[in-house]
Design a protein around this motif. Structure first.
Motif, short mmCIF file in Angstrom:
data_model
loop_
_atom_site.label_atom_id
_atom_site.label_comp_id
_atom_site.label_asym_id
_atom_site.label_seq_id
_atom_site.Cartn_x
_atom_site.Cartn_y
_atom_site.Cartn_z
N ILE A 19 -0.49 15.61 -8.85
CA ILE A 19 -1.10 14.83 -7.78
C ILE A 19 -0.03 14.57 -6.72
CG2 ILE A 19 -2.24 12.67 -7.16
CD1 ILE A 19 -3.24 12.56 -10.08
N PHE A 20 -0.31 14.96 -5.48
CA PHE A 20 0.59 14.73 -4.36
C PHE A 20 -0.12 13.86 -3.34
CE2 PHE A 20 1.71 18.88 -6.15
CZ PHE A 20 3.06 18.69 -6.40
N PRO A 21 0.33 12.60 -3.16
CA PRO A 21 -0.32 11.72 -2.20
C PRO A 21 -0.19 12.27 -0.77
CG PRO A 21 1.15 10.49 -3.64
CD PRO A 21 1.41 11.94 -3.88
N LEU A 22 -1.23 12.07 0.02
CA LEU A 22 -1.22 12.49 1.42
C LEU A 22 -1.03 11.28 2.32
CD1 LEU A 22 -4.23 14.97 1.37
CD2 LEU A 22 -1.80 15.51 1.15
N GLY A 23 -0.54 11.53 3.53
CA GLY A 23 -0.40 10.46 4.52
C GLY A 23 0.51 9.35 4.04
N SER A 24 0.03 8.12 4.18
CA SER A 24 0.84 6.96 3.81
C SER A 24 0.34 6.35 2.49
CB SER A 24 0.81 5.92 4.92
OG SER A 24 -0.52 5.51 5.16
N ARG A 25 0.14 7.19 1.51
CA ARG A 25 -0.30 6.74 0.19
C ARG A 25 0.82 6.92 -0.83
NH1 ARG A 25 -4.88 6.06 2.01
NH2 ARG A 25 -6.88 7.02 2.02
N VAL A 26 0.76 6.12 -1.89
CA VAL A 26 1.72 6.21 -2.99
C VAL A 26 0.97 6.31 -4.30
CG1 VAL A 26 3.60 4.99 -1.83
CG2 VAL A 26 1.95 3.70 -3.15
N SER A 52 -6.63 -4.17 -6.10
CA SER A 52 -7.96 -4.03 -5.50
C SER A 52 -7.97 -2.95 -4.42
CB SER A 52 -8.43 -5.35 -4.91
OG SER A 52 -7.64 -5.72 -3.79
N LYS A 53 -6.79 -2.54 -3.94
CA LYS A 53 -6.71 -1.52 -2.90
C LYS A 53 -6.54 -0.12 -3.47
CE LYS A 53 -5.00 -4.28 0.88
NZ LYS A 53 -4.14 -4.29 2.04
N GLY A 54 -6.38 0.00 -4.78
CA GLY A 54 -6.06 1.29 -5.38
C GLY A 54 -7.24 1.99 -6.01
N GLN A 55 -7.03 3.27 -6.30
CA GLN A 55 -8.01 4.11 -6.98
C GLN A 55 -7.34 4.65 -8.23
OE1 GLN A 55 -9.06 7.52 -4.64
NE2 GLN A 55 -10.24 8.46 -6.27
N ILE A 103 -2.38 4.90 -10.44
CA ILE A 103 -3.13 4.30 -9.34
C ILE A 103 -2.63 4.90 -8.03
CG2 ILE A 103 -3.70 2.17 -8.13
CD1 ILE A 103 -3.39 0.70 -10.78
N LEU A 104 -3.58 5.39 -7.23
CA LEU A 104 -3.29 5.93 -5.91
C LEU A 104 -3.72 4.88 -4.90
CD1 LEU A 104 -2.45 8.48 -4.27
CD2 LEU A 104 -4.86 9.13 -4.31
N LEU A 105 -2.79 4.45 -4.04
CA LEU A 105 -3.13 3.40 -3.10
C LEU A 105 -2.38 3.57 -1.79
CD1 LEU A 105 -1.37 0.07 -3.86
CD2 LEU A 105 -0.90 2.04 -5.23
N PRO A 106 -2.90 2.96 -0.71
CA PRO A 106 -2.18 3.00 0.55
C PRO A 106 -0.89 2.19 0.43
CG PRO A 106 -4.18 1.69 0.77
CD PRO A 106 -4.17 2.27 -0.61
N VAL A 107 0.10 2.54 1.21
CA VAL A 107 1.41 1.87 1.10
C VAL A 107 1.29 0.36 1.34
CG1 VAL A 107 2.18 2.22 3.47
CG2 VAL A 107 3.85 2.14 1.63
N ASP A 108 0.32 -0.07 2.13
CA ASP A 108 0.18 -1.52 2.35
C ASP A 108 -0.40 -2.23 1.13
OD1 ASP A 108 -2.45 -0.72 2.57
OD2 ASP A 108 -2.83 -1.80 4.44
N GLY A 109 -0.75 -1.48 0.07
CA GLY A 109 -1.16 -2.08 -1.19
C GLY A 109 0.01 -2.53 -2.04
N ILE A 110 1.22 -2.14 -1.63
CA ILE A 110 2.43 -2.62 -2.32
C ILE A 110 2.76 -3.99 -1.75
CG2 ILE A 110 4.91 -2.26 -2.67
CD1 ILE A 110 4.36 0.74 -2.63
N THR A 111 2.81 -4.99 -2.62
CA THR A 111 3.03 -6.35 -2.17
C THR A 111 4.49 -6.79 -2.27
OG1 THR A 111 2.44 -7.22 -4.34
CG2 THR A 111 0.68 -7.04 -2.71
#
Length: 87
Positions: free
Chosen positions: A3-10, A61-64, A74-82
């Motif tokens: 799995i390779f995240p795209l854009g600004s995902r981690v 709650s922001k992740g998949q 969990i795949l989530l946008p970088v702003d999901g890191i708190t």
């Protein structure tokens, strides 16, 4: 499957922490504590403050949830890191 995240995902994986009591009983180290995750992969648009291998807290709650090789991540946008966890 890779799995390779795209854009600004981690992509993060939960750290499994076990604690052993003085009686030899093994308990989940995350029980009652905040769950800590490790960054496994990051997309090309993720800013330099986040690196693979870092320990982080996330807003789950922001992740998949995705499965790869029998492991849940969990795949989530970088702003999901708190927060970034340091020792």
């Amino acid at each position: 499957m890779n799995i390779f995240p795209l854009g600004s995902r981690v992509l993060v994986a939960e750290e499994k922490v076990e604690k052993t009591t003085s009686f030899g009983i093994i308990i989940d180290g995350n029980a009652g504590d905040s769950r800590v995750f490790q960054v496994v992969a990051k997309g090309p648009d993720v800013w330099r403050g986040i690196e693979v291998g870092q320990r982080v807290f996330i807003d789950s709650s922001k992740g998949q949830i995705v499965s790869s090789d029998g492991k849940q991540r969990i795949l989530l946008p970088v702003d999901g890191i708190t927060a970034i966890v340091t020792e």
